[in-house]
Design a protein around this motif. Structure first.
Motif, PDB file in Angstrom:
ATOM      1  N   THR A   1       1.316  -9.570   5.940  1.00 45.98           N
ATOM      2  CA  THR A   1       1.886 -10.503   4.974  1.00 45.98           C
ATOM      3  C   THR A   1       3.068  -9.845   4.261  1.00 45.98           C
ATOM      4  OG1 THR A   1       0.537  -9.780   3.097  1.00 45.98           O
ATOM      5  CG2 THR A   1      -0.428 -11.467   4.563  1.00 45.98           C
ATOM      6  N   GLU A   2       3.817 -10.662   3.562  1.00 45.19           N
ATOM      7  CA  GLU A   2       4.967 -10.140   2.807  1.00 45.19           C
ATOM      8  C   GLU A   2       4.504  -9.144   1.743  1.00 45.19           C
ATOM      9  OE1 GLU A   2       8.628 -11.800   0.082  1.00 45.19           O
ATOM     10  OE2 GLU A   2       7.702 -13.169   1.525  1.00 45.19           O
ATOM     11  N   LEU A   3       3.418  -9.447   1.062  1.00 46.23           N
ATOM     12  CA  LEU A   3       2.893  -8.539   0.041  1.00 46.23           C
ATOM     13  C   LEU A   3       2.457  -7.210   0.661  1.00 46.23           C
ATOM     14  CD1 LEU A   3       2.143  -7.993  -2.884  1.00 46.23           C
ATOM     15  CD2 LEU A   3      -0.063  -9.099  -2.447  1.00 46.23           C
TER      16      LEU A   3
ATOM     17  N   GLN B   1       3.405  -1.509   1.579  1.00 46.71           N
ATOM     18  CA  GLN B   1       3.622  -0.412   2.519  1.00 46.71           C
ATOM     19  C   GLN B   1       4.957   0.283   2.243  1.00 46.71           C
ATOM     20  OE1 GLN B   1       5.505  -0.634   6.028  1.00 46.71           O
ATOM     21  NE2 GLN B   1       4.133   0.665   7.229  1.00 46.71           N
ATOM     22  N   GLN B   2       5.996  -0.496   1.954  1.00 48.78           N
ATOM     23  CA  GLN B   2       7.306   0.092   1.665  1.00 48.78           C
ATOM     24  C   GLN B   2       7.274   0.909   0.371  1.00 48.78           C
ATOM     25  OE1 GLN B   2       9.802  -3.402   1.806  1.00 48.78           O
ATOM     26  NE2 GLN B   2      10.240  -3.133   3.982  1.00 48.78           N
ATOM     27  N   ALA B   3       6.556   0.409  -0.619  1.00 49.79           N
ATOM     28  CA  ALA B   3       6.445   1.151  -1.885  1.00 49.79           C
ATOM     29  C   ALA B   3       5.718   2.479  -1.657  1.00 49.79           C
ATOM     30  CB  ALA B   3       5.720   0.310  -2.927  1.00 49.79           C
TER      31      ALA B   3
END
Length: 131
Positions: A98-100, A105-107
């Motif tokens: 999902t977008e969240l 994951q990027q954070a």
């Protein structure tokens, strides 16, 4: 060492160490939340490891600020940050359906890379000390 170099070195040590000292001291005030966070990452003996994290961060940070036993201080910080980086910022294991989840994951990847940068700086500090 020139006077300006001495001041720049001192400012750099203070700014670098702030993240460890502030983080270590904040764990005391957020004891229960920190324990819960550690347990959510499958850690055991969390009170022991939390006390050790606080001691390593604060004493290591102060050591670098005061230029006292800096090599030992950098070792303390490496003992803390190396396992913490791989335990708490293992972005490669996170789902990305999902977008969240992608944002999370990027954070975590950014936090992982920030810690790797700090680890590099700790190696430079260790290597450049004359102790």
């Amino acid at each position: 060492m020139k006077k300006s170099q001495k001041y720049i070195n001192r400012i750099g040590r203070i700014l670098f160490s702030l993240i460890f000292i502030a983080s270590g001291l904040s764990k005391i005030g957020d004891w229960d939340k920190t324990i819960s966070y550690m347990e959510s990452h499958n850690m055991v003996y969390t009170p022991f490891f939390l006390i050790m994290a606080i001691l390593l961060q604060v004493t290591g940070g102060l050591s670098i600020i005061m230029s006292y036993k800096t090599k030992i201080g950098t070792i303390f910080l490496l003992i803390f940050i190396l396992p913490a980086t791989f335990i708490f910022h293992n972005f490669w294991t996170l789902p990305t359906e999902t977008e969240l989840e992608i944002i999370t994951q990027q954070a975590e990847m950014v936090s992982f890379l920030k810690n790797m940068t700090i680890i590099g700086a700790l190696f430079l500090i260790f290597n450049n000390e004359k102790e």
